[in-house]
Design an enzyme around this catalytic site. Sequence first.
Site, PDB file in Angstrom:
ATOM      1  N   THR A 142     -20.394 -39.779 -26.229  1.00 28.01           N
ATOM      2  CA  THR A 142     -21.638 -38.839 -25.714  1.00 28.01           C
ATOM      3  C   THR A 142     -21.385 -37.585 -26.399  1.00 28.01           C
ATOM      4  OG1 THR A 142     -21.936 -37.557 -23.498  1.00 28.01           O
ATOM      5  CG2 THR A 142     -19.577 -38.508 -23.724  1.00 28.01           C
ATOM      6  N   ASP A 144     -22.043 -34.877 -24.865  1.00 27.52           N
ATOM      7  CA  ASP A 144     -21.480 -34.108 -23.821  1.00 27.52           C
ATOM      8  C   ASP A 144     -19.941 -33.869 -23.723  1.00 27.52           C
ATOM      9  OD1 ASP A 144     -23.920 -33.513 -22.441  1.00 27.52           O
ATOM     10  OD2 ASP A 144     -23.981 -35.809 -21.812  1.00 27.52           O
ATOM     11  N   GLU A 245     -27.885 -25.629 -19.943  1.00 26.62           N
ATOM     12  CA  GLU A 245     -28.996 -26.023 -19.041  1.00 26.62           C
ATOM     13  C   GLU A 245     -28.328 -25.960 -17.785  1.00 26.62           C
ATOM     14  OE1 GLU A 245     -30.476 -30.084 -19.834  1.00 26.62           O
ATOM     15  OE2 GLU A 245     -28.394 -30.845 -19.732  1.00 26.62           O
TER      16      GLU A 245
END
EC number: 2.7.1.90
Length: 405
Positions: A142, A144, A245
Site C-alpha cells: 500500500t 499509504d 486529502e
Amino acid sequence: MERKNLIVGQSGGPTAAINSSLAGVYIGAKELGADKVYGMRYGIEGLLKEKIIDLDDTLDCELNIELLKRTPSSYLGSCRYKLPEVKEGDEVYKKIFEVLDNYNIGIFIYIGGNDSMDTIKKLSDYAKINGSKIRFVGVPKTVDNDLPVTDHTPGYGSAAKYIATCISEIVRDSNVYDLKSVTFVEIMGRNAGWLTAAAALAKNNLNDGPDFILLPEIGLDLKHFIKILSDKMQTKGNIVVAVSEGIKDTKGHHISEDECNVDAFGHKMLSGTATFLAKRIKNELGVKTRAVEINTLQRAAAHLQSRTDIDEAFNIGFLGVKAGIDGDSGVMMNFERLENAPYLSVVKKCDISLVANIEKKVPREWISEDGFYVNEHFIQYAKPLIMGELSNIVCDGIQSHIKSL
C-alpha cells in the site's frame, strides 16, 4: 505438501511496486517446488468467477520478469471486494474453496493492503473451521504505508520518491513570478499522513521543500492556519503547502468529505481538499492561489521507482511463498528495520489478526510541535526507502511495461 499448486492475487489500489512482489511470488514458487503458479484476475472477486490464468503463459522468459518488476499498477487486475463474516457453510466461502480444490491449490498468496489482509484472515479462519490444509499468506502492499507491525510497506518508497520529486518541481515553478501566491498540493492519505509527510524529503542541499505540511493526524484550526500563513507571507512571497486529502478540522470532520459516496468497505470518498483551501485562502488573503492534485499519478509512477522499494517488494513476495511452503497460514509478511544508516531491514511474519482492519498513523513525536511539518525522526525513517533507481527498459523513447493481459 501434497498440493503443489499456488495461486496469487492482487487487491486494493495499485502501486509502482506491487508487480515486483508478484514477480517475487512467481520466482519463489518456481524455485521452491510449486508445480503450477496460477493468477487470480481481479482478486478474490475474479476467483469467485473462476477468472484464473496460468502465469507460465506470460512470465515465460527473464525479460518478462524484469518488465513485470518495472510495470506499475496491478498486472493481474484488482478489486475492492469485502468477504462476508465467516460462517461455517457460507455459500461464498464454499464457492472459493471449491475453486481452490479444483485447481489443487496448496498455497494462496494475496498481495494487498489493510482490507486485503482482512480477506486473508477470513479465509484462514474458514480453513481452520473446516479442516482445509490450504495455507493463506498475506504480502503487504500500500502506498499509504498504514499497515501495522511492518516497518513500512512495499509501494510506499516509490510513491514517496515521486511525491518528493514533484514537490521540488512545484516549488521551482511557484517561484517564477514576483508576486504573492499560495500553492496547495493535495496528496493521498485518508487517515494517515505518510504520503504527505514524504513531501519533506524534497528539501536537501540543492532543492527546497514545502513551507507547510498538513496531516490528517493533526486537527486543522483553519483560522489559526490562515494567520500563520499571512505572517509567513510577510517574508516569503510564494508559499507551497502539501496537504493530505483526509485532513480534518479540530472537531474531527474531513474538510472534503462526501457524505453520499462510499466505497465497498464503507469509506467515504474524499476529494477537493486543495481546491477548498485555495478558494478559502484567496478570499481571506486576496492572493493568487493554485490547487494541484497529484491523485492517481503518485500510485503508479514507475519512472521514479525506488530501487530499495522494488528489491524489497520482490524479496517479500519470494519469502511469502517460503512461509506457505514451511506450513505457515494466517500470517502477513513484514519488514523489521535493524538500522537506519546504513539501512538494513529483514523480512519476518506476524499473525494476520495483528494487522487486519488496523491503521498505523504517523507518530505524533515525528510531527513538528506546531503540527505544520514533520521533524528529523520522520526524515531518518523515510529517506532510506526512496534510495536507488532502476535502469529503464525503453521502447521508442518510453519506459516499457509487460504486455497487458
